[in-house]
Design an enzyme around this catalytic site. Structure first.
Site, PDB file in Angstrom:
ATOM      1  CB  SER A  77      57.009  12.375  62.047  1.00 17.90           C
ATOM      2  OG  SER A  77      56.103  11.922  63.026  1.00 17.90           O
ATOM      3  CB  SER A 168      51.787   2.952  63.295  1.00 17.05           C
ATOM      4  OG  SER A 168      51.917   2.669  64.675  1.00 17.05           O
TER       5      SER A 168
END
Length: 347
Positions: A77, A168
């Site tokens: 991420s 998310s």
């Protein structure tokens, strides 16, 4: 991937401060060499490494076997900070507005299960406040998907309340689609042109569907010891595809926080956490350490890799550490390491 338990690890931090340091050792990284080994002994990881830059001082440390400074690894991420930087650059060029609804660029894409792309802005996607369910709760980061498939999975799940912070990966998959619609090029091509090439991040790439890592690299393991060095990056896409090195991540966050990649107005936008009620900016998040220092950066988790980059405002001091497995058994180790690197020592 937002902070884990990245705040008060005071007992571990105090133990570290009281630990003996080899005579003549002056650098913070040298002082944390014994501590880094705890990622192996207490954290249950095969190997760990860090690269710390404080001004002109650069220090590398490693623990365990099969890990080196030059290794390429999957950054998960941390990809989101790259994507957010591209979006903010496009905003600075007046090619899009953060207040634009997603429907302006991807009409009709976000419809269903309480989701309406006419009400979700680009800023909401960047700050994880758009209400989109995370597709990886279904795929578990193990199933390669196209962007449309990822969105479809998300829309089959209940959405969260618009305006509420809820991390998310779907948000950044959609932002990758927006980048392509605005520029006519993939998010990977734009990130290469705008970030990777100008900063000479020679170890950084968006591998697309390539399952192998560039040389040199070590092995990557799941928490139960399975070898996942070979991995299809489409399990994450624009939310976590990046492959990089310790040196490149330090260089990237130093450049970003120093204003090298964004005009000052847009760097302030990136660091504005109001939308997420202090938890997250735009592709980056703050952590306040026990000594009162706040660092900015991101973490990344993907099968076989956990990575954390953190930097001071201005980018003078930046740290990246990584382990070659999916999870760290002791969640107190990460905040203690950040405190050891960024909090001044006295006495």
């Amino acid at each position: 991937m937002p902070p884990l338990r990245t705040l008060m690890a005071i007992p571990v931090f105090l133990a570290l401060l009281l630990a003996p340091v080899t005579a003549g050792s002056a650098s913070s990284t040298e002082a944390t060499n014994p501590f880094l080994s705890q990622f192996v002994t207490k954290g249950g990881v095969p190997a760990a490494a860090l690269l710390d830059r404080d001004g002109d001082d650069v220090h590398f440390a490693a623990a365990g076997r099969g890990i080196t400074r030059a290794d390429h690894f999957r950054a998960g991420s941390i990809t989101k900070t790259f994507i957010a930087t591209v979006v903010l650059q496009l905003a600075a060029e007046h090619r899009l507005s953060l207040s634009d609804p997603v429907d302006r660029y991807l009409p009709g894409l976000l419809r269903g299960h309480g989701t309406d792309g006419r009400r979700i802005t680009l800023r909401a996607l960047l700050s994880h406040t758009g209400g989109l369910a995370d597709f990886t709760t279904v795929t578990r980061g193990a199933v390669p998907v196209t962007p449309l498939q990822a969105v479809g999975i998300s829309l089959s799940l209940p959405s969260t309340r618009l305006g509420r912070y809820s991390y998310s990966s779907t948000d950044y998959v959609v932002l990758g689609m927006v980048i392509q619609r605005v520029t006519g090029h993939s998010y990977a091509a734009e990130a290469r042109r705008r970030i990777i090439i100008p900063l000479r991040l020679t170890g950084t790439s968006f591998p697309g569907a390539r399952t192998s890592l560039p040389a040199p690299h070590g092995r990557a393991y799941t928490a139960d010891g399975a070898d996942v060095t070979e991995l299809d990056p489409r399990v994450a896409g624009a939310a976590g595809e990046l492959v990089t090195t310790l040196d490149d991540l330090d260089r990237f966050y130093a450049a970003l926080l120093s204003g090298e990649l964004l005009p000052s107005r847009w760097l302030r936008e990136m660091l504005n956490t109001r939308a997420a009620h202090g938890a997250y900016g735009l592709g980056i998040f703050p952590v306040k350490l026990p000594c009162g220092t706040t660092v900015w950066g991101h973490n990344g988790r993907i099968a076989g890799s956990y990575v954390r980059s953190a930097a001071s405002i201005g980018g003078r001091h930046v740290l990246t550490f990584r382990v070659n497995t999916t999870a760290i058994r002791d969640p107190d180790l990460e905040p203690a390491l950040l405190a050891a690197e960024f909090c001044p020592r006295h006495g």
